[in-house]
Structures are given as C-alpha cells and as structure tokens.
Design an enzyme around this catalytic site. Structure first.
Site, mmCIF file in Angstrom:
data_model
loop_
_atom_site.group_PDB
_atom_site.id
_atom_site.type_symbol
_atom_site.label_atom_id
_atom_site.label_comp_id
_atom_site.label_asym_id
_atom_site.label_seq_id
_atom_site.Cartn_x
_atom_site.Cartn_y
_atom_site.Cartn_z
ATOM 1 N N SER A 64 0.834 -1.209 0.000
ATOM 2 C CA SER A 64 0.000 0.000 0.000
ATOM 3 C C SER A 64 0.862 1.250 0.000
ATOM 4 O O SER A 64 1.996 1.257 0.497
ATOM 5 C CB SER A 64 -0.919 0.024 1.220
HETATM 6 N N1 SAH Z 1 -0.810 -4.551 3.955
HETATM 7 C C1 SAH Z 1 -0.186 -4.985 2.736
HETATM 8 C C2 SAH Z 1 -1.088 -4.710 1.563
HETATM 9 C C3 SAH Z 1 -1.083 -5.822 0.618
HETATM 10 S S1 SAH Z 1 -2.273 -5.752 -0.685
HETATM 11 C C4 SAH Z 1 1.159 -4.319 2.552
HETATM 12 O O1 SAH Z 1 1.402 -3.273 3.177
HETATM 13 O O2 SAH Z 1 1.991 -4.826 1.793
HETATM 14 C C5 SAH Z 1 -3.582 -6.723 -0.046
HETATM 15 C C6 SAH Z 1 -3.233 -8.099 0.416
HETATM 16 O O3 SAH Z 1 -4.455 -8.740 0.806
HETATM 17 C C7 SAH Z 1 -2.624 -9.008 -0.661
HETATM 18 O O4 SAH Z 1 -1.435 -9.559 -0.187
HETATM 19 C C8 SAH Z 1 -3.693 -10.065 -0.894
HETATM 20 O O5 SAH Z 1 -3.158 -11.321 -1.273
HETATM 21 C C9 SAH Z 1 -4.385 -10.109 0.441
HETATM 22 N N2 SAH Z 1 -5.754 -10.620 0.405
HETATM 23 C C10 SAH Z 1 -6.682 -10.435 -0.547
HETATM 24 N N3 SAH Z 1 -7.833 -11.060 -0.246
HETATM 25 C C11 SAH Z 1 -7.632 -11.670 0.945
HETATM 26 C C12 SAH Z 1 -8.443 -12.499 1.788
HETATM 27 N N4 SAH Z 1 -9.683 -12.823 1.453
HETATM 28 N N5 SAH Z 1 -7.889 -12.937 2.946
HETATM 29 C C13 SAH Z 1 -6.629 -12.609 3.304
HETATM 30 N N6 SAH Z 1 -5.816 -11.854 2.542
HETATM 31 C C14 SAH Z 1 -6.303 -11.384 1.381
#
Ligand code: SAH
Length: 213
Positions: A64
């Site tokens: 993010s």
């Molecule tokens: N907080 C992270 C943001 C990653 S983007 C950072 O700072 O890097 C969002 C993340 O949510 C991705 O890694 C994706 O694989 C995960 N995600 C998407 N749907 C999900 C679900 N249903 N359960 C758990 N994780 C999920």
C-alpha cells in the site's frame, strides 16, 4: 541490503509529506520514519521506496501507498498491547507499522507465496507477529475478540464475520467498494448490537479475494 543516512533522509522527506497531507499521529509518523520500507520492495523498485506510491510485491498484489498505511493506522488509535487483526499481510509493511505501535498483531494472508515470504522475512527485522495462512473474510474466531481490525484489500461488502469479532468499544477500518475504487469505512462497535460507521474518502486497493467456501 543496507539502511543508511540517505535512506533516513528520504524517510524524513516522506514523513514531512505525510504531515502536509494531514497525518498527525506522532507514533504513526515515528514508525514510518523508523521502518526501512526499501527492504519490503522488489529490487526494481527499491530506488522509489520513499515515494508516496504503491508498488507490486508479486502474486499480483501491491504494498500500500505510505499515505494509505498512515491514514488507516492513525484511524485505529492503537494503544500498546491492543490485539489487532490485520487482513492482507502482503509485504508485511503495514504489519511492521502496527508492531512499532506496540500492538499484538494477528495477520492473515490468502496467498500462500506471500504468506511464506513475509512470515520468514519480518522476524529477520525483529518483528514478531502471528502469521496465518487463510481467508480474511472469516477472520480468526478462535482468537477473537479483537480491539482493532484493519483490512488492507478492497472488500465488496462489509464482512459480517469480522464485525462479530470486534470487541465492544473496538475500531475497524476497511475499504469498501468495487475493484477500482473504495470508500474508507471507520466502524466503532458501541455495544453488542450497535455499530457506528463513518465514511472517509476514496482509496484504491487491490480487491479482497473472494470468500473461500
Ligand atoms: N498490507 C499490505 C497490503 C497488501 S495488498 C502491505 O502493506 O503490503 C492486499 C493483500 O491482501 C494481498 O497480499 C492479498 O493477497 C491479500 N488478500 C486479498 N484477499 C484476501 C483475503 N480474502 N484474505 C486474506 N488476505 C487477502
């Protein structure tokens, strides 16, 4: 990889930028000043780590944007030892911010590769959390209730299982919308049955992957 005075200088500029954009929580700003975000990025993007941008982290996902991380973290009003559930571990950067705020973090990732990678990587930086490979829509009922819940992927609708796992008096932040744009929702559980919801601006997250049945 190194973390030197040049990186620190770039982080200070990023923090100044976040202050200009309206972030006021001193603990959140201190966490961002401290955490080497360039360690969380793939080689090709390391040079840009302190720009206020999202970047690919593999498996079609992104780390993010720092402003978004700061905004969500600030809304959570973390106190030391708060039990926090994070949905979407991804690169682990947001997890590291929560840990710098002295939260007790339970983080769920739905993609095996990212789960493995971040579970191995974060402890190397000294960050200990409970890493869970699973479906964020379901939360973690066996560890509920949580003081705070943060969702870092865009959900189509409010996941009821997560609301149920929020403590009375607890706060949840979650972006809700379609795959292009979402509204940040701030939910406070006032009593067993009563929740208040505030809507706080537009964001653009990768979509939350569908519920596993
Ligand atoms: N907080 C992270 C943001 C990653 S983007 C950072 O700072 O890097 C969002 C993340 O949510 C991705 O890694 C994706 O694989 C995960 N995600 C998407 N749907 C999900 C679900 N249903 N359960 C758990 N994780 C999920």
């Amino acid at each position: 990889m190194k973390d030197n005075f040049r990186h620190h200088g770039l982080r200070q500029q990023l923090v100044d930028h976040l202050v200009e954009k309206g972030i006021t929580d001193k603990n959140v700003l201190a966490a961002i000043l401290k955490i080497p975000r360039h360690f969380f990025l793939e080689k090709a993007f390391v040079e840009f780590a302190y720009q206020d941008l999202a970047f690919p982290i593999g498996s079609d996902q992104t780390i993010s944007q720092p402003y978004t991380v700061a905004f969500q973290s600030q809304l959570l009003q973390i106190s030391p030892h708060d039990k926090v559930l994070e949905i979407g571990t991804g690169s682990g950067y947001q997890t590291a911010v929560l840990l710098e705020l002295k939260a007790n973090v339970f983080t769920i990732e739905r993609q095996k590769e990212l789960y493995e990678k971040t579970k191995n990587f974060l402890p190397k930086l000294g960050y200990q959390a409970m890493f869970v490979y699973g479906d964020g829509y379901k939360g973690l009922p066996s560890f509920a209730p949580f003081d705070k819940i943060i969702v870092t992927a865009g959900a189509k609708e409010m996941p009821n299982d997560l609301l149920r796992q929020l403590k009375v008096g607890g706060i949840m932040v979650i972006p809700i919308g379609d795959s292009k744009s979402q509204k940040m929702k701030l939910i406070i559980r006032k009593s067993n049955k009563e929740f208040t919801t505030q809507t706080l601006g537009d964001f653009s997250f990768v979509p939350m992957l569908p519920k596993k049945t």
